[in-house]
Design a protein around this motif. Structure first.
Motif, PDB file in Angstrom:
ATOM      1  N   THR A  84     -10.801 -50.268 -22.060  1.00 34.31           N
ATOM      2  CA  THR A  84     -12.106 -49.626 -22.244  1.00 34.31           C
ATOM      3  C   THR A  84     -13.240 -50.567 -21.857  1.00 34.31           C
ATOM      4  O   THR A  84     -14.198 -50.166 -21.184  1.00 34.31           O
ATOM      5  N   GLN A  87     -13.368 -50.818 -18.212  1.00 35.19           N
ATOM      6  CA  GLN A  87     -13.900 -49.566 -17.670  1.00 35.19           C
ATOM      7  C   GLN A  87     -15.426 -49.556 -17.713  1.00 35.19           C
ATOM      8  O   GLN A  87     -16.091 -49.140 -16.758  1.00 35.19           O
ATOM      9  N   SER A 125     -12.615 -42.755 -14.832  1.00 31.20           N
ATOM     10  CA  SER A 125     -13.194 -41.970 -15.919  1.00 31.20           C
ATOM     11  C   SER A 125     -14.283 -41.052 -15.382  1.00 31.20           C
ATOM     12  O   SER A 125     -14.828 -41.257 -14.293  1.00 31.20           O
ATOM     13  N   ILE A 126     -14.626 -40.023 -16.156  1.00 33.21           N
ATOM     14  CA  ILE A 126     -15.730 -39.142 -15.782  1.00 33.21           C
ATOM     15  C   ILE A 126     -17.021 -39.947 -15.674  1.00 33.21           C
ATOM     16  O   ILE A 126     -17.817 -39.762 -14.737  1.00 33.21           O
ATOM     17  N   SER A 148     -10.603 -36.183 -14.931  1.00 37.24           N
ATOM     18  CA  SER A 148     -10.214 -37.580 -15.090  1.00 37.24           C
ATOM     19  C   SER A 148      -8.860 -37.714 -15.765  1.00 37.24           C
ATOM     20  O   SER A 148      -8.690 -37.320 -16.923  1.00 37.24           O
ATOM     21  N   ARG A 150      -7.650 -40.572 -16.560  1.00 40.82           N
ATOM     22  CA  ARG A 150      -7.873 -41.587 -17.594  1.00 40.82           C
ATOM     23  C   ARG A 150      -8.360 -40.938 -18.885  1.00 40.82           C
ATOM     24  O   ARG A 150      -7.852 -41.230 -19.973  1.00 40.82           O
ATOM     25  N   ASP A 151      -9.342 -40.066 -18.779  1.00 44.60           N
ATOM     26  CA  ASP A 151      -9.886 -39.438 -19.976  1.00 44.60           C
ATOM     27  C   ASP A 151      -8.870 -38.509 -20.634  1.00 44.60           C
ATOM     28  O   ASP A 151      -8.927 -38.276 -21.851  1.00 44.60           O
TER      29      ASP A 151
END
Length: 239
Positions: A84, A87, A125-126, A148, A150-151
Protein backbone atom coordinates in the motif's frame (compact mmCIF):
# COMPACT_ATOMS: atom_id res chain seq x y z
CA UNK A 1 -5.98 -23.28 -37.12
CA UNK A 2 -9.47 -24.68 -36.61
CA UNK A 3 -11.77 -21.63 -36.15
CA UNK A 4 -14.05 -23.66 -33.89
CA UNK A 5 -11.46 -23.61 -31.09
CA UNK A 6 -11.20 -19.81 -31.12
CA UNK A 7 -13.22 -17.51 -28.84
CA UNK A 8 -16.39 -16.25 -30.51
CA UNK A 9 -15.00 -12.70 -30.53
CA UNK A 10 -12.64 -13.51 -33.40
CA UNK A 11 -14.59 -16.22 -35.25
CA UNK A 12 -16.38 -15.36 -38.53
CA UNK A 13 -19.50 -17.02 -37.12
CA UNK A 14 -19.11 -15.20 -33.78
CA UNK A 15 -19.47 -11.64 -32.57
CA UNK A 16 -16.99 -9.13 -31.19
CA UNK A 17 -18.80 -7.05 -28.57
CA UNK A 18 -16.26 -5.60 -26.14
CA UNK A 19 -12.62 -4.47 -26.19
CA UNK A 20 -10.73 -4.52 -22.89
CA UNK A 21 -7.38 -2.79 -22.53
CA UNK A 22 -4.60 -3.32 -20.08
CA UNK A 23 -3.28 0.04 -18.85
CA UNK A 24 0.49 0.07 -18.36
CA UNK A 25 2.47 -0.68 -21.49
CA UNK A 26 -0.67 -0.56 -23.63
CA UNK A 27 -2.21 2.87 -23.03
CA UNK A 28 0.18 4.45 -20.54
CA UNK A 29 3.97 4.47 -20.78
CA UNK A 30 4.59 4.13 -17.06
CA UNK A 31 6.33 0.80 -16.62
CA UNK A 32 9.86 2.23 -16.77
CA UNK A 33 9.38 4.81 -13.98
CA UNK A 34 7.13 2.47 -11.97
CA UNK A 35 9.51 -0.48 -12.11
CA UNK A 36 12.47 1.71 -11.21
CA UNK A 37 10.64 2.97 -8.14
CA UNK A 38 9.78 -0.58 -7.06
CA UNK A 39 13.39 -1.65 -7.68
CA UNK A 40 14.54 1.19 -5.42
CA UNK A 41 12.19 -0.05 -2.69
CA UNK A 42 13.54 -3.60 -3.09
CA UNK A 43 17.14 -2.42 -2.86
CA UNK A 44 16.30 -0.86 0.50
CA UNK A 45 15.45 -4.30 1.88
CA UNK A 46 18.59 -5.93 0.52
CA UNK A 47 17.61 -7.21 -2.92
CA UNK A 48 19.84 -6.43 -5.89
CA UNK A 49 17.64 -4.93 -8.61
CA UNK A 50 19.28 -2.42 -10.90
CA UNK A 51 17.17 -0.01 -12.90
CA UNK A 52 18.07 -1.63 -16.22
CA UNK A 53 16.64 -5.04 -15.29
CA UNK A 54 13.68 -3.67 -13.35
CA UNK A 55 11.25 -3.57 -16.27
CA UNK A 56 12.20 -7.06 -17.43
CA UNK A 57 11.59 -8.59 -14.02
CA UNK A 58 8.85 -6.42 -12.54
CA UNK A 59 6.60 -5.22 -15.39
CA UNK A 60 3.01 -6.36 -15.02
CA UNK A 61 3.65 -7.85 -11.58
CA UNK A 62 1.29 -7.12 -8.69
CA UNK A 63 2.89 -5.45 -5.68
CA UNK A 64 1.36 -8.07 -3.37
CA UNK A 65 3.14 -10.85 -5.29
CA UNK A 66 6.39 -8.90 -5.35
CA UNK A 67 6.11 -8.51 -1.57
CA UNK A 68 5.65 -12.25 -1.02
CA UNK A 69 8.61 -13.09 -3.25
CA UNK A 70 10.80 -10.43 -1.61
CA UNK A 71 10.04 -11.88 1.82
CA UNK A 72 10.96 -15.36 0.60
CA UNK A 73 14.22 -14.15 -0.94
CA UNK A 74 15.34 -12.04 2.02
CA UNK A 75 13.95 -14.17 4.83
CA UNK A 76 12.48 -11.09 6.47
CA UNK A 77 8.90 -10.05 7.10
CA UNK A 78 7.95 -6.79 5.41
CA UNK A 79 5.35 -4.47 6.96
CA UNK A 80 1.79 -5.53 6.23
CA UNK A 81 1.19 -2.23 4.46
CA UNK A 82 4.36 -2.40 2.30
CA UNK A 83 2.42 -2.78 -0.96
CA UNK A 84 0.00 0.00 0.00
CA UNK A 85 2.82 2.41 0.85
CA UNK A 86 4.56 1.68 -2.44
CA UNK A 87 1.25 2.13 -4.25
CA UNK A 88 0.87 5.64 -2.79
CA UNK A 89 4.38 6.46 -3.99
CA UNK A 90 3.47 5.23 -7.46
CA UNK A 91 0.41 7.48 -7.57
CA UNK A 92 2.57 10.49 -6.68
CA UNK A 93 5.14 9.46 -9.30
CA UNK A 94 2.52 9.14 -12.03
CA UNK A 95 1.25 12.68 -11.40
CA UNK A 96 4.58 13.83 -12.82
CA UNK A 97 5.82 11.06 -15.11
CA UNK A 98 2.91 9.24 -16.78
CA UNK A 99 3.12 9.41 -20.56
CA UNK A 100 0.81 8.13 -23.24
CA UNK A 101 1.90 5.20 -25.41
CA UNK A 102 2.56 6.36 -28.96
CA UNK A 103 -0.64 6.14 -30.99
CA UNK A 104 -3.01 5.55 -28.06
CA UNK A 105 -5.25 8.58 -28.70
CA UNK A 106 -5.71 7.76 -32.38
CA UNK A 107 -6.20 4.07 -31.67
CA UNK A 108 -8.90 4.66 -29.06
CA UNK A 109 -10.67 7.10 -31.38
CA UNK A 110 -10.63 4.50 -34.16
CA UNK A 111 -11.84 1.63 -31.94
CA UNK A 112 -14.72 3.68 -30.55
CA UNK A 113 -15.48 4.70 -34.14
CA UNK A 114 -16.11 1.01 -34.89
CA UNK A 115 -19.02 1.17 -32.40
CA UNK A 116 -17.16 -1.06 -29.99
CA UNK A 117 -17.43 -0.34 -26.25
CA UNK A 118 -14.13 -0.23 -24.39
CA UNK A 119 -13.06 -0.94 -20.82
CA UNK A 120 -9.75 -1.10 -18.95
CA UNK A 121 -8.61 -3.94 -16.68
CA UNK A 122 -5.31 -3.39 -14.90
CA UNK A 123 -3.17 -4.48 -11.96
CA UNK A 124 -2.85 -0.77 -11.12
CA UNK A 125 -5.16 0.74 -8.52
CA UNK A 126 -8.08 2.96 -9.53
CA UNK A 127 -6.34 5.89 -7.81
CA UNK A 128 -3.21 5.35 -9.89
CA UNK A 129 -5.13 4.95 -13.16
CA UNK A 130 -7.19 8.07 -12.48
CA UNK A 131 -3.97 10.07 -12.18
CA UNK A 132 -2.46 8.50 -15.31
CA UNK A 133 -5.52 9.00 -17.48
CA UNK A 134 -6.10 12.57 -16.29
CA UNK A 135 -2.47 13.54 -16.96
CA UNK A 136 -2.47 12.05 -20.48
CA UNK A 137 -5.98 13.03 -21.54
CA UNK A 138 -7.12 9.43 -21.98
CA UNK A 139 -9.81 9.94 -19.36
CA UNK A 140 -12.05 11.26 -22.16
CA UNK A 141 -12.13 7.73 -23.59
CA UNK A 142 -12.28 5.53 -20.48
CA UNK A 143 -13.89 7.57 -17.70
CA UNK A 144 -15.99 5.31 -15.44
CA UNK A 145 -14.98 2.26 -17.48
CA UNK A 146 -11.91 1.27 -15.48
CA UNK A 147 -11.43 -1.86 -13.33
CA UNK A 148 -8.60 -2.62 -10.91
CA UNK A 149 -7.38 -6.14 -10.18
CA UNK A 150 -5.40 -4.70 -7.27
CA UNK A 151 -8.46 -3.13 -5.70
CA UNK A 152 -10.35 -6.39 -6.19
CA UNK A 153 -7.55 -8.28 -4.40
CA UNK A 154 -7.19 -10.60 -7.41
CA UNK A 155 -4.20 -9.50 -9.49
CA UNK A 156 -3.45 -10.96 -12.89
CA UNK A 157 -2.86 -13.68 -13.95
CA UNK A 158 -6.13 -14.23 -12.09
CA UNK A 159 -8.79 -13.52 -14.75
CA UNK A 160 -11.19 -11.86 -12.27
CA UNK A 161 -10.66 -8.29 -13.46
CA UNK A 162 -11.39 -9.19 -17.08
CA UNK A 163 -14.42 -11.27 -16.16
CA UNK A 164 -15.70 -8.40 -14.02
CA UNK A 165 -15.29 -5.94 -16.90
CA UNK A 166 -17.25 -8.23 -19.22
CA UNK A 167 -19.96 -8.81 -16.63
CA UNK A 168 -20.29 -5.08 -16.02
CA UNK A 169 -20.75 -4.50 -19.75
CA UNK A 170 -23.19 -7.41 -19.95
CA UNK A 171 -21.11 -9.28 -22.53
CA UNK A 172 -20.08 -12.98 -22.45
CA UNK A 173 -16.36 -13.48 -21.90
CA UNK A 174 -15.80 -15.23 -25.22
CA UNK A 175 -17.20 -12.21 -27.08
CA UNK A 176 -14.45 -9.96 -25.68
CA UNK A 177 -10.96 -9.23 -26.93
CA UNK A 178 -8.13 -7.99 -24.69
CA UNK A 179 -5.13 -5.89 -25.66
CA UNK A 180 -2.16 -6.77 -23.45
CA UNK A 181 1.61 -6.36 -23.42
CA UNK A 182 2.76 -8.90 -20.80
CA UNK A 183 2.66 -12.68 -20.57
CA UNK A 184 0.99 -12.29 -17.17
CA UNK A 185 -1.87 -10.27 -18.63
CA UNK A 186 -2.21 -12.52 -21.66
CA UNK A 187 -2.50 -15.50 -19.30
CA UNK A 188 -5.32 -13.71 -17.48
CA UNK A 189 -7.15 -13.16 -20.77
CA UNK A 190 -6.67 -16.81 -21.73
CA UNK A 191 -7.96 -17.97 -18.34
CA UNK A 192 -11.01 -15.74 -18.82
CA UNK A 193 -11.76 -17.46 -22.15
CA UNK A 194 -11.16 -14.24 -24.08
CA UNK A 195 -9.27 -13.58 -27.27
CA UNK A 196 -6.10 -11.55 -26.76
CA UNK A 197 -3.85 -9.35 -28.86
CA UNK A 198 -0.30 -9.01 -27.56
CA UNK A 199 1.35 -5.64 -28.19
CA UNK A 200 5.05 -6.42 -28.46
CA UNK A 201 7.86 -5.96 -31.00
CA UNK A 202 7.53 -8.86 -33.38
CA UNK A 203 11.18 -9.87 -33.00
CA UNK A 204 10.68 -10.64 -29.30
CA UNK A 205 9.45 -14.04 -28.02
CA UNK A 206 5.84 -14.53 -27.01
CA UNK A 207 3.57 -17.34 -25.83
CA UNK A 208 1.37 -19.14 -28.33
CA UNK A 209 -2.18 -20.39 -27.90
CA UNK A 210 -5.38 -20.36 -29.97
CA UNK A 211 -6.94 -16.93 -29.68
CA UNK A 212 -3.66 -15.06 -29.09
CA UNK A 213 -2.62 -12.64 -31.83
CA UNK A 214 0.25 -10.17 -32.10
CA UNK A 215 0.81 -6.60 -33.23
CA UNK A 216 3.95 -4.49 -33.07
CA UNK A 217 2.32 -1.04 -32.83
CA UNK A 218 -1.00 0.38 -31.66
CA UNK A 219 -1.76 1.63 -35.17
CA UNK A 220 -2.35 -2.01 -36.18
CA UNK A 221 -5.05 -2.69 -33.61
CA UNK A 222 -8.14 -0.92 -34.99
CA UNK A 223 -7.59 -2.33 -38.53
CA UNK A 224 -7.27 -5.80 -36.98
CA UNK A 225 -10.64 -5.35 -35.24
CA UNK A 226 -12.17 -3.96 -38.40
CA UNK A 227 -11.16 -7.08 -40.31
CA UNK A 228 -12.81 -9.23 -37.65
CA UNK A 229 -16.01 -7.19 -37.91
CA UNK A 230 -15.97 -7.43 -41.71
CA UNK A 231 -15.58 -11.21 -41.61
CA UNK A 232 -18.41 -11.52 -39.09
CA UNK A 233 -20.66 -9.22 -41.13
CA UNK A 234 -19.90 -11.22 -44.27
CA UNK A 235 -20.71 -14.49 -42.55
CA UNK A 236 -23.99 -13.04 -41.29
CA UNK A 237 -24.94 -11.86 -44.76
CA UNK A 238 -24.30 -15.36 -46.18
CA UNK A 239 -26.24 -17.19 -43.46
Amino acid sequence: MNPAILPKAVRPDGRLRLVIFDCDGVLIDSEGPSCRLVAQELRQIGLEYDDEEAVQHLAGRALTRIKVEAEAQTGRKLPDDWATVVQYKLVDLMREEARVIDGAHDMLTAVIGLDLPVRVGSNSSIAEMDVKFARTGLDQFVADRVHSARDMGKPKPDPAVYLHAAETEGVPADECIVLEDTDTGASAAQAAGMACVLLRPLDLPAPEWPGLFRIGHLSEFAPFLERIQAAQAGHGARS
